[in-house]
Design an enzyme around this catalytic site. Structure first.
Site, PDB file in Angstrom:
ATOM      1  N   SER A 168       0.837  -1.209   0.000  1.00  0.00           N
ATOM      2  CA  SER A 168       0.000   0.000   0.000  1.00  0.00           C
ATOM      3  C   SER A 168       0.870   1.257   0.000  1.00  0.00           C
ATOM      4  O   SER A 168       0.557   2.241  -0.671  1.00  0.00           O
ATOM      5  CB  SER A 168      -0.937   0.001   1.210  1.00  0.00           C
ATOM      6  OG  SER A 168      -1.769  -1.136   1.209  1.00  0.00           O
ATOM      7  N   ASP A 169       1.963   1.227   0.754  1.00  0.00           N
ATOM      8  CA  ASP A 169       2.917   2.345   0.730  1.00  0.00           C
ATOM      9  C   ASP A 169       3.505   2.524  -0.662  1.00  0.00           C
ATOM     10  O   ASP A 169       3.647   3.656  -1.154  1.00  0.00           O
ATOM     11  CB  ASP A 169       4.062   2.088   1.718  1.00  0.00           C
ATOM     12  CG  ASP A 169       3.723   2.505   3.136  1.00  0.00           C
ATOM     13  OD1 ASP A 169       2.928   3.429   3.312  1.00  0.00           O
ATOM     14  OD2 ASP A 169       4.261   1.890   4.069  1.00  0.00           O
ATOM     15  N   LEU A 170       3.876   1.418  -1.294  1.00  0.00           N
ATOM     16  CA  LEU A 170       4.530   1.503  -2.598  1.00  0.00           C
ATOM     17  C   LEU A 170       3.579   2.014  -3.666  1.00  0.00           C
ATOM     18  O   LEU A 170       3.945   2.864  -4.488  1.00  0.00           O
ATOM     19  CB  LEU A 170       5.102   0.141  -2.987  1.00  0.00           C
ATOM     20  CG  LEU A 170       6.171  -0.408  -2.034  1.00  0.00           C
ATOM     21  CD1 LEU A 170       6.593  -1.805  -2.443  1.00  0.00           C
ATOM     22  CD2 LEU A 170       7.380   0.516  -1.980  1.00  0.00           C
TER      23      LEU A 170
END
Length: 395
Positions: A168-170
């Site tokens: 999700s961060d990426l």
């Protein structure tokens, strides 16, 4: 050779992964990145280990090359004044503070725009700047759970599981990149900057792609998919004589070829399996038939046969096997860079292959505040002023 974003200056007020990953990509493309942390270093990932190489965590090293680093105490008026000087001479500022923090410091987008009408402001938060969850903290694990990703990841035996990296961060870092590049392009016509509101929740929801669309169209709630594809069969791992491999059959023609390679040509034309919709209906029976055939040979033997027949397939590799794979070397997907305190380090390369303005790894992931003096001298501060700020813990 100058990079594609040569001449673009980015102030990076982010920490952890989504923001630093975004700015690293911009830096790889040639932008000047100035990483701003609190005195002593406030990027949490500096301390996320082991593994460390001496004093530096592997996690921090993965997302912070091609940046200069300064420290500023933004809780002080003098620290904010330094930041404002940098903002006047910058193109982009990206931050991932909790919603309302920048406004509390007098650094809202409307105030930034008064300082520099061309500034592009990108805010990364867990849930965005409106809605009932806007004040909640955003961590990748929580987002994977709340976005629905974990509800489809795993098997009946495992229960819901997260993806093995902070996906999700990426995704959020990539979406932030797209927004920033779009805003830079639009500014070429209008001459004006704008604010970009990117959230982890929105980004991961968007990245559910066909699974989200399946639900919106059918109204059926998908369950745990394990290694099965919700729309395609066979698209999964199989046990072989000596291990496991994956097969990804994308159309009916490939399925017939697969059956021919496996020596079960009659299955390829059987009306129960001849079309993808029928294979979906009869997934369990077909998987049992295919599984028996795959156990006859080793993974390597099957891969030779499948590759020669144009059937998508591949081995399930561990990290050692991945980085020994000749494709990694051929694509320059590992760089070595010299670090001032820990020597040579290896970093994963960039997937961006530009013909005229290639990505370059120009500098190591910086130490906290490594370039504070250098940057402050460039914007007009004297040595005496810089020493005074150090004594007052402004930098």
């Amino acid at each position: 050779m100058p990079g594609a974003l040569e001449g673009v200056r980015v102030l990076d007020l982010t920490r952890v992964l989504a923001g630093p990953y975004c700015t690293m990509i911009l830096g790889d493309l040639g932008a000047e990145i100035i990483k701003v942390e609190a005195p002593g270093g406030s990027d949490d990932t500096r301390y996320w280990g082991p593994p460390y190489k001496e004093t530096e965590s592997a996690y921090y090293l993965c997302a912070n090359r091609n940046k200069r680093a300064i420290t500023l105490n933004l809780k002080t008026e003098q620290g904010r004044e330094v930041l404002k000087k940098l903002l006047i001479e910058s193109d982009v500022v990206i931050e991932n503070f909790k919603s309302g923090t920048m406004e509390k410091w007098g650094l809202s987008y409307s105030e930034l725009k008064e300082l520099n009408p061309r500034i592009i402001h990108c805010s990364i938060t867990g849930f965005g700047h409106n809605g009932p969850y806007q004040q909640l903290p955003g961590y990748d694990f929580i987002i994977q759970a709340m976005s629905g990703l974990m509800s489809i990841t795993g098997s009946e035996q495992s229960g819901p599981v997260k993806v093995g990296v902070a996906i999700s961060d990426l995704f959020t870092g990539l979406y932030a990149n797209i927004g920033i590049l779009a805003a830079l392009n639009e500014r070429n016509q209008s001459g004006e900057g704008q604010s970009i509101d990117i959230s982890l929740f929105d980004s991961q929801l968007s990245a559910l792609a066909n699974v989200a669309s399946n639900y919106l169209i059918s109204g059926k709630i998908p369950g745990l998919l394990g290694n099965n594809h919700p729309n395609i069969v066979p698209y999964q791992p199989f046990d072989t004589k000596d291990g496991k491999m994956v097969v990804a059959v994308g159309n009916d023609g490939q399925f017939r070829k697969l059956c021919s390679v496996l020596g079960i040509e009659d299955i390829g034309v059987d009306e129960r399996y001849a079309t993808n919709s029928k294979r979906l209906e009869n997934r369990d029976e077909l998987t049992e038939i295919l599984s028996l055939q795959f156990k006859v040979k080793t993974s390597k033997e099957w891969l030779i046969d499948l590759n020669e027949s144009g059937i998508p397939a591949g081995p399930i590799q561990n990290m050692k096997e991945v980085f020994e794979d000749p494709q990694v070397a051929a694509r320059n997907m590992v760089y070595e860079v010299n670090h001032p305190t820990i020597g040579e380090i290896k970093l994963v390369g960039s997937p961006l292959k530009l013909s005229r303005t290639p990505v370059q790894v120009r500098s190591h992931p910086p130490l906290a505040g490594e370039h504070s003096k250098e940057v402050l001298l460039e914007i007009g501060y004297t040595n005496e002023m810089i020493e005074g700020m150090k004594e007052l813990k402004i930098i």
